[in-house]
Design a protein around this motif. Sequence first.
Motif, PDB file in Angstrom:
ATOM      1  N   TRP A   1      37.213  23.461  36.449  1.00 14.39           N
ATOM      2  CA  TRP A   1      38.654  23.563  36.692  1.00 14.39           C
ATOM      3  C   TRP A   1      39.107  25.006  36.557  1.00 14.39           C
ATOM      4  N   THR A   2      40.179  25.314  37.262  1.00 16.27           N
ATOM      5  CA  THR A   2      40.742  26.662  37.244  1.00 16.27           C
ATOM      6  C   THR A   2      42.036  26.654  36.441  1.00 16.27           C
ATOM      7  N   VAL A   3      42.152  27.569  35.526  1.00 15.36           N
ATOM      8  CA  VAL A   3      43.314  27.604  34.637  1.00 15.36           C
ATOM      9  C   VAL A   3      44.542  28.082  35.406  1.00 15.36           C
ATOM     10  N   ASP A   4      45.600  27.288  35.326  1.00 16.14           N
ATOM     11  CA  ASP A   4      46.910  27.653  35.866  1.00 16.14           C
ATOM     12  C   ASP A   4      47.898  27.612  34.712  1.00 16.14           C
ATOM     13  N   ALA A   5      48.244  28.786  34.207  1.00 15.59           N
ATOM     14  CA  ALA A   5      49.073  28.865  33.004  1.00 15.59           C
ATOM     15  C   ALA A   5      50.379  28.095  33.150  1.00 15.59           C
ATOM     16  N   LYS A   6      50.925  28.068  34.355  1.00 11.07           N
ATOM     17  CA  LYS A   6      52.198  27.379  34.563  1.00 11.07           C
ATOM     18  C   LYS A   6      52.086  25.876  34.332  1.00 11.07           C
ATOM     19  N   GLN A   7      50.881  25.337  34.473  1.00  5.64           N
ATOM     20  CA  GLN A   7      50.676  23.899  34.319  1.00  5.64           C
ATOM     21  C   GLN A   7      50.260  23.496  32.907  1.00  5.64           C
ATOM     22  N   LEU A   8      50.018  24.463  32.046  1.00  5.20           N
ATOM     23  CA  LEU A   8      49.601  24.142  30.685  1.00  5.20           C
ATOM     24  C   LEU A   8      50.787  23.613  29.885  1.00  5.20           C
ATOM     25  N   PRO A   9      50.551  22.628  28.993  1.00  2.16           N
ATOM     26  CA  PRO A   9      51.666  22.000  28.266  1.00  2.16           C
ATOM     27  C   PRO A   9      52.265  22.826  27.138  1.00  2.16           C
ATOM     28  N   THR A  10      51.588  23.901  26.712  1.00  3.26           N
ATOM     29  CA  THR A  10      52.190  24.792  25.718  1.00  3.26           C
ATOM     30  C   THR A  10      53.476  25.390  26.280  1.00  3.26           C
ATOM     31  N   PHE A  11      54.526  25.502  25.464  1.00  2.00           N
ATOM     32  CA  PHE A  11      55.807  26.036  25.931  1.00  2.00           C
ATOM     33  C   PHE A  11      55.639  27.429  26.527  1.00  2.00           C
ATOM     34  N   SER A  12      54.968  28.317  25.797  1.00  2.00           N
ATOM     35  CA  SER A  12      54.750  29.680  26.276  1.00  2.00           C
ATOM     36  C   SER A  12      53.560  29.702  27.241  1.00  2.00           C
ATOM     37  N   LYS A  13      53.549  30.665  28.151  1.00  5.07           N
ATOM     38  CA  LYS A  13      52.532  30.689  29.210  1.00  5.07           C
ATOM     39  C   LYS A  13      51.683  31.957  29.171  1.00  5.07           C
ATOM     40  N   ASN A  14      51.626  32.629  28.037  1.00  2.00           N
ATOM     41  CA  ASN A  14      50.868  33.879  27.922  1.00  2.00           C
ATOM     42  C   ASN A  14      49.378  33.591  27.745  1.00  2.00           C
ATOM     43  N   CYS A  15      48.743  33.167  28.847  1.00  2.00           N
ATOM     44  CA  CYS A  15      47.345  32.723  28.778  1.00  2.00           C
ATOM     45  C   CYS A  15      46.397  33.765  29.360  1.00  2.00           C
ATOM     46  N   ILE A  16      45.487  34.241  28.536  1.00  2.00           N
ATOM     47  CA  ILE A  16      44.518  35.248  28.950  1.00  2.00           C
ATOM     48  C   ILE A  16      43.533  34.710  29.985  1.00  2.00           C
ATOM     49  N   PHE A  17      43.382  33.380  30.050  1.00  2.00           N
ATOM     50  CA  PHE A  17      42.425  32.767  30.968  1.00  2.00           C
ATOM     51  C   PHE A  17      43.050  32.371  32.303  1.00  2.00           C
ATOM     52  N   ASN A  18      44.310  32.710  32.516  1.00  2.00           N
ATOM     53  CA  ASN A  18      44.984  32.316  33.753  1.00  2.00           C
ATOM     54  C   ASN A  18      44.186  32.787  34.980  1.00  2.00           C
ATOM     55  N   GLY A  19      43.881  31.849  35.873  1.00  2.00           N
ATOM     56  CA  GLY A  19      43.143  32.172  37.087  1.00  2.00           C
ATOM     57  C   GLY A  19      41.635  32.115  36.949  1.00  2.00           C
ATOM     58  N   HIS A  20      41.133  31.952  35.725  1.00  2.00           N
ATOM     59  CA  HIS A  20      39.692  31.897  35.506  1.00  2.00           C
ATOM     60  C   HIS A  20      39.184  30.457  35.621  1.00  2.00           C
ATOM     61  N   GLN A  21      37.975  30.286  36.134  1.00  2.00           N
ATOM     62  CA  GLN A  21      37.371  28.960  36.236  1.00  2.00           C
ATOM     63  C   GLN A  21      36.577  28.661  34.975  1.00  2.00           C
ATOM     64  N   LEU A  22      36.787  27.455  34.434  1.00  2.00           N
ATOM     65  CA  LEU A  22      36.087  27.017  33.233  1.00  2.00           C
ATOM     66  C   LEU A  22      35.275  25.758  33.532  1.00  2.00           C
ATOM     67  N   LYS A  23      34.368  25.444  32.635  1.00  2.00           N
ATOM     68  CA  LYS A  23      33.533  24.256  32.785  1.00  2.00           C
ATOM     69  C   LYS A  23      33.672  23.387  31.548  1.00  2.00           C
ATOM     70  N   GLY A  24      34.208  22.186  31.745  1.00  3.21           N
ATOM     71  CA  GLY A  24      34.380  21.248  30.642  1.00  3.21           C
ATOM     72  C   GLY A  24      35.838  21.095  30.264  1.00  3.21           C
TER      73      GLY A  24
END
Length: 418
Positions: free
Chosen positions: A380-403
């Motif tokens: 899956w690819t991280v989309d910070a806007k879709q994460l349930p945390t209120f703040s969206k300051n995600c260092i992994f935004n746009g990166h593909q992860l496994k698991g």
Amino acid sequence: MQVLIKSATVIDRASDHHKKKRDILIFNGTIQKIAASIEAADADLVIDKPNLHLSPGWFDSSVSFGEPGYEQRETLANGMAVSAASGLCHVAINANTDPITDNKSAVSFIAQRTEAAAVNALIIGALTQKSLGVDQAEMFDMFQSGCKSFYDYKRPVDDVNLLKLSLQYTQPFGGLVQSFPYEHGLSPKGVVHEGVQSTMLGLKGIPTTSEILRIQRDLGILGYTGGQLHIPTISSAASVALIRAAKNEGLNVSCSVAAHHLLLTDQVLDSFDTQYKVMPPLRTKEDQDALIAGLKDGTIDGITSDHNPLDIEAKKKEFDHADFGTIGLECLFGVANMTLGLDEAIDALTGLRSNFGIAQTKIAVGEKADLSLFDPDLQWTVDAKQLPTFSKNCIFNGHQLKGKAYGMILGEKYHLNS
């Protein structure tokens, strides 16, 4: 309550069922039966997910939720819900609030706000009053209220005598002292790792020496006083070597690494994206390789998201002026799994439990259900806007992860993602 988990691959080196596909029956929060196939027509809940895997419950040793004081960044209720959705069974909540969690009443406030959550909240008390590094906080009173560890979040203990007294004071009741490894005086205006990249980009550097000097000092004090010391979020190869040597000498020291240091290096800074501004800073590929090796050989005890939600105004600035910090709860397993491999990822996600007073469990009949549920192969690819945390300051935004996590079960409480 009766819960039936169907066709789950068990990942638990301590279990007789390791890497075997099993049905698991849980009754009133305790594992009642494990078999190749179980029929339970009267089960209150049946969990049957694609490529379902489970392991002993994951623990994140460093999360910040904002409340009280910074509820716009994250509330305790939503932070605990995000933790459950991320597969965590236990989280340690930093004293990164306003007011600081430095007394019994502040601890009780957080305990009351989190007691209904599915995830177990361990509250970290401040080491010093208001985390100012001057006078000891009410550590014993906080310990009696449930605190096992004491830490001025991201603030180094400059007063060496204060560190000595804290290690001595906490010994009779088994408290865990944390000391952030940063010699601020070496790089008072540093924002990134000091090296080729910082020079090329014209950004002020933070040398690995600023971390190494503090670890050397802190290990020296620990050898003198005894006690329990935890060094959070180390970032350099030299730090790994120092802690490995200290453990070989028998010192009671543990340490963690932040997930982003396993996946990213200072090479990503070319973009000047302030989401990559974290403390300690992203360092080199050589440091990254040493951190991964340290996790695999047990020198580093565990991995943390170092989850720190920030206002958009704190990141939408010039790089020099932006705040340090990133969110990462939702990405923690994906990063660990992708960089370490599945067995080692589970070790890293559970390795710090006992240091923070959480009993180690295994997947066996008669054991309390303390389980993280996940699919280790989902890309899956991280989309910070879709994460349930209120703040969206995600260092992994746009990166593909496994698991990715399906949820968790802890005793009679559980959370399953839809």
